[in-house]
Motif scaffolding. Structure first.
Motif, PDB file in Angstrom:
ATOM      1  N   ASP A  46       0.811  -1.216   0.000  1.00 55.17           N
ATOM      2  CA  ASP A  46       0.000   0.000   0.000  1.00 55.17           C
ATOM      3  C   ASP A  46       0.847   1.271   0.000  1.00 55.17           C
ATOM      4  O   ASP A  46       0.307   2.374  -0.071  1.00 55.17           O
ATOM      5  N   GLY A  47       2.155   1.126   0.103  1.00 53.24           N
ATOM      6  CA  GLY A  47       3.027   2.295   0.008  1.00 53.24           C
ATOM      7  C   GLY A  47       3.119   3.113   1.274  1.00 53.24           C
ATOM      8  O   GLY A  47       3.208   4.350   1.214  1.00 53.24           O
ATOM      9  N   TYR A  48       3.102   2.459   2.427  1.00 52.02           N
ATOM     10  CA  TYR A  48       3.242   3.174   3.693  1.00 52.02           C
ATOM     11  C   TYR A  48       4.544   3.965   3.706  1.00 52.02           C
ATOM     12  O   TYR A  48       5.623   3.437   3.417  1.00 52.02           O
ATOM     13  N   GLN A  49       4.461   5.249   4.056  1.00 49.18           N
ATOM     14  CA  GLN A  49       5.619   6.137   3.980  1.00 49.18           C
ATOM     15  C   GLN A  49       6.394   6.248   5.286  1.00 49.18           C
ATOM     16  O   GLN A  49       7.475   6.844   5.321  1.00 49.18           O
ATOM     17  N   GLY A  50       5.856   5.670   6.359  1.00 48.30           N
ATOM     18  CA  GLY A  50       6.560   5.755   7.628  1.00 48.30           C
ATOM     19  C   GLY A  50       7.625   4.682   7.760  1.00 48.30           C
ATOM     20  O   GLY A  50       7.876   3.886   6.844  1.00 48.30           O
ATOM     21  N   ALA A  51       8.262   4.638   8.929  1.00 48.48           N
ATOM     22  CA  ALA A  51       9.317   3.656   9.195  1.00 48.48           C
ATOM     23  C   ALA A  51       8.701   2.324   9.612  1.00 48.48           C
ATOM     24  O   ALA A  51       7.769   2.284  10.409  1.00 48.48           O
ATOM     25  N   ILE A  52       9.231   1.226   9.047  1.00 44.86           N
ATOM     26  CA  ILE A  52       8.785  -0.120   9.377  1.00 44.86           C
ATOM     27  C   ILE A  52       9.930  -0.842  10.073  1.00 44.86           C
ATOM     28  O   ILE A  52      11.040  -0.914   9.539  1.00 44.86           O
ATOM     29  N   TYR A  53       9.652  -1.392  11.262  1.00 42.67           N
ATOM     30  CA  TYR A  53      10.677  -2.095  12.026  1.00 42.67           C
ATOM     31  C   TYR A  53      10.222  -3.531  12.301  1.00 42.67           C
ATOM     32  O   TYR A  53       9.498  -3.784  13.280  1.00 42.67           O
ATOM     33  N   PRO A  54      10.609  -4.499  11.467  1.00 46.05           N
ATOM     34  CA  PRO A  54      10.291  -5.904  11.772  1.00 46.05           C
ATOM     35  C   PRO A  54      11.140  -6.381  12.953  1.00 46.05           C
ATOM     36  O   PRO A  54      12.359  -6.156  12.986  1.00 46.05           O
ATOM     37  N   ILE A  55      10.500  -7.026  13.939  1.00 42.85           N
ATOM     38  CA  ILE A  55      11.214  -7.538  15.108  1.00 42.85           C
ATOM     39  C   ILE A  55      11.261  -9.065  15.021  1.00 42.85           C
ATOM     40  O   ILE A  55      10.233  -9.740  15.132  1.00 42.85           O
ATOM     41  N   ASN A  56      12.463  -9.582  14.779  1.00 42.87           N
ATOM     42  CA  ASN A  56      12.664 -11.029  14.685  1.00 42.87           C
ATOM     43  C   ASN A  56      14.146 -11.305  14.909  1.00 42.87           C
ATOM     44  O   ASN A  56      14.989 -10.900  14.101  1.00 42.87           O
ATOM     45  N   PRO A  57      14.499 -11.995  16.008  1.00 41.40           N
ATOM     46  CA  PRO A  57      15.921 -12.211  16.321  1.00 41.40           C
ATOM     47  C   PRO A  57      16.576 -13.311  15.472  1.00 41.40           C
ATOM     48  O   PRO A  57      17.792 -13.488  15.550  1.00 41.40           O
ATOM     49  N   LYS A  58      15.775 -14.016  14.649  1.00 50.81           N
ATOM     50  CA  LYS A  58      16.316 -15.179  13.940  1.00 50.81           C
ATOM     51  C   LYS A  58      16.707 -14.905  12.501  1.00 50.81           C
ATOM     52  O   LYS A  58      17.414 -15.709  11.887  1.00 50.81           O
TER      53      LYS A  58
END
Length: 721
Positions: A46-58
């Motif tokens: 959808d073109g989100y313009q904000g910051a995306i932070y995926p949280i996954n330690p693996k």
């Protein structure tokens, strides 16, 4: 079309994270079956313009976005965290959210209060962790959220367009149903959606206030299984409905539905009829069928309101005009009475065989010139007796049904309707049997903001909602509730005594309370022994009297033989006294009998009932209806939240189906409705003055053409207050 009302100033803290500039996906995944993957897809596609932070330690990367091992490792600020991990992990993650300064968290996991005591304990841990860290939480047990104007699509729904309908739903499938319906409609879009889940922190009242303040939302729409804080919701709704429409579909209208709602979300489902009345009291448009939700939301969003309930029908077919008339009458709407000037103007442009009364049937006049329908709509819209215009028939399909060269006329007619809609304060609602195939003229109407329906029933439901909203804004706003009554030392003492003795107010005490606050209660005497009966007989003379036992241990006096009627003279009083004492002691030997109450018999009147209870969800609520069979079997009653305004009280009297009895039936005189309104207001003010008053029952009240008489009164006291 009507100009939307001004928006509320932004005060809700939900703006900080329902329109986020940064999002952390806790439990982000590369597995397409996982919610952490779908949320990433929704944001990216959808073109989100904000910051995306995926949280996954693996893993180091998901869908081309670098991951972080934990929330603490995120390099920037986080407005919203989407938590996709199991229920047991949530309290600890919320502690991390608090340390990171996360403003809001969406908790998808189930396994909390809705599953039983252990789940409820875990849910309390979640709430404690959130409050300790200053994190607001959506859910748990939520389907998620989106904000399409911000391009935040955490559900990864396809083919859903941005629009002006805000939707809060306790059912994810209900959202999916509306999204698919909107896709078929082609013109309806959404602003913000939230699944509130268990409402552990943020409730419907909070979401409603956010939608009320959101400039992208023209109509707030809610699917509700159960409220957790009904009083606060009513307060918010009263404020929001003054500036934009609010639509609610409340499930649990049957005993089976209420049980299903409770097991699904742990919601507290109260009386459906009561909930509907309280919602309408504050201007909410309540729909009863799930397939009415989107049509009503669309219609209110586009048209906002109608001045009243008088509808003019313009039709090119007699059969459908008749059907429309039937549905309008069933919905409580009126066929407007067209003025002589309106009928004359219609006659000047239509064939002689046309029907010029409402419904207007053009009788073939438009077959060769469909644009003429727009002229008819304009003429009836200018009639001061008309509040809304309803076009019924085959507009949009003339070029399909008769000749292709009629398309130009239909398009000209559509442009004329659009122009009329723009300058008129009266809504134009269109039903066309060609709506399902979306011909050019109907597409043009829809694109310009005139709703087109493929169902007469849907269109009528919209007209009803428009009329009710307009009348609410006209009549209810400015009708301020009466202030609380002022307790006296004597009335406070009544409650103190009852509390000390752990009992309800006795009948004479309840009547003394009413009398102290201006309620008309007949004179009465409390008699403790037969020695007092001579003086009582002298005081009342030859009046017919009633004698009733006074005991907190005998609630149903008649069942115990504790009531005697039509007593005259000292001898009759003595005999009745002895009979009552003998019967009541046999009925309940341990009863604490404090004496008998003697009062003149009330003259015949129309029985009504007023009841008050403190609902665990909505707080103090008043009930009004006819007494006897009407309340016990037909349940023909009206409810309002306390405190009442004069408009509230008057609308209660007018709402009940048996109101014609109050107006005089079969030769009986009409009752004094204004006296009943005054009584309702006095009771409302009294209830607000005494927090210890838990329940009140005035039954029966005899209504007359010149007032009323309260025959019996019962007040239950909350000893904990």
């Amino acid at each position: 079309m009507n100009t939307p009302e001004p928006q509320l100033a932004k005060r809700s803290p939900l703006h900080d994270f329902l329109a986020p500039d940064s999002i952390a996906i806790v439990g982000a995944s590369a597995d397409p079956t996982k919610r952490g993957y779908k949320a990433m897809i929704g944001l990216i596609k959808d073109g989100y313009q904000g910051a995306i932070y995926p949280i996954n330690p693996k893993v180091d990367m998901i869908l081309g976005v670098r991951t972080c091992p934990s929330l603490a490792d995120v390099p920037g600020a986080i407005d919203l965290a989407l938590i996709c991990t199991p229920a047991a992990t949530v309290p600890g993650l919320l502690v991390e959210c608090g340390k990171k300064g996360v403003k809001g968290a969406v908790i998808l996991a189930s396994g909390f209060r809705e599953t039983g005591p252990e789940g409820a304990k875990l849910e309390q841990q979640v709430l404690d962790a959130a409050r300790a860290g200053g994190v607001r939480i959506i859910g748990p047990n939520t389907s998620g959220m989106f904000n399409l104007h911000k391009k935040v699509n955490l559900l990864a729904l396809a083919n859903v367009k941005a629009g002006d309908i805000g939707f809060i739903s306790q059912s994810g499938n209900m959202l999916l149903s509306l999204v698919l319906e909107a896709e078929h409609n082609g013109h309806v879009g959404f602003s913000t959606y939230v699944g509130p889940g268990n409402q552990t922190d943020i409730g419907f009242n909070d979401y409603l206030r956010y939608l009320g303040e959101d400039p992208h939302t023209k109509v707030a729409t809610l699917y509700v299984e159960g409220f957790r804080d009904g009083e606060r919701f009513l307060q918010a709704a009263r404020e929001i409905t003054a500036v934009k429409p609010v639509v609610v579909y409340k499930s649990g209208s049957t005993e089976q539905g209420a049980k299903a709602a409770s097991s699904h979300t742990g919601a507290l489902a109260g009386s459906y009829a009561m909930t509907v009345d309280l919602l309408r009291q504050v201007g909410v448009s309540v729909v009863h069928d799930s397939d009415d939700v989107l049509p009503v939301a669309e219609g209110l969003g586009l048209l906002q309101k109608a001045p009243g309930k008088r509808v003019a029908v313009v039709s090119d077919g007699g059969g459908q005009a008749t059907i429309a008339s039937d549905r309008l009458a069933e919905a409580g709407l009126e066929l407007a009475v067209l003025s002589e000037t309106t009928r004359r103007r219609l006659g000047e442009i239509l064939f002689p065989q046309a029907s010029l009364v409402n419904p207007v049937d053009v009788a073939g006049s438009t077959d060769a010139n469909p644009a003429l329908l727009a002229n008819c709509m304009e003429i009836v819209a200018e009639d001061e007796n008309v509040d809304a215009v309803f076009l019924v028939g085959m507009f949009g399909g003339y070029s399909i049904r008769f000749a292709e060269d009629l398309l130009g006329g239909e398009m000209r007619g559509a442009e004329s309707m659009i122009e009329l809609g723009r300058r008129s304060s009266k809504p134009l609602v269109i039903y066309s049997l060609y709506a399902p195939i979306k011909p050019p003229a109907l597409r043009r109407l829809h694109e310009a903001g005139l709703p087109v329906y493929s169902s007469i029933e849907h269109a009528v439901t919209v007209l009803k909602a428009l009329g009710e909203r307009g009348m609410y804004l006209r009549d209810a706003t400015g009708g301020e509730p009466l202030p609380p009554a002022i307790p006296t030392a004597e009335t406070e003492a009544l409650f103190a005594t009852a509390k000390n003795e752990e009992r309800a107010l006795l009948e004479f005490e309840a009547k003394a309370l009413l009398r102290a606050h201006g309620v008309n209660v007949a004179p009465e005497v409390l008699v403790h022994d037969t020695e007092e009966l001579g003086e009582v007989a002298h005081r009342f003379g030859d009046q017919a009297l009633v004698m009733k036992v006074v005991s907190e241990d005998i609630l149903h006096k008649s069942d115990a033989g504790g009531v005697k009627l039509n007593l005259r003279g000292e001898a009759a009083l003595r005999e009745a006294y002895d009979q009552i004492m003998t019967s009541c002691r046999a009925f309940r030997p341990s009863a604490n009998i404090r004496g008998v109450l003697v009062t003149p018999m009330a003259k015949k009147g129309t029985e009504v009932i007023i009841g008050v209870s403190r609902d665990p969800i909505f707080g103090p609520v008043m009930m009004f209806g006819l007494g006897g069979i009407f309340v016990e079997i037909l349940e023909d009653v009206a409810f309002r939240a306390i405190p009442l305004s004069r408009h509230d009280a008057r609308s209660m009297v007018e709402q009940i189906k048996a109101r014609k009895i109050l107006e005089g039936a079969r030769g009986e005189p009409a009752v004094d409705k204004e006296a009943l309104v005054d009584l309702l207001l006095k009771v409302s003010s009294m209830v607000t003055a005494y927090p210890a008053l838990a329940e009140l029952d005035l039954n029966p009240i005899l209504a007359y053409d010149d007032g009323y008489a309260v025959v019996d009164a019962r007040v239950i006291v909350n000893w904990a207050v």
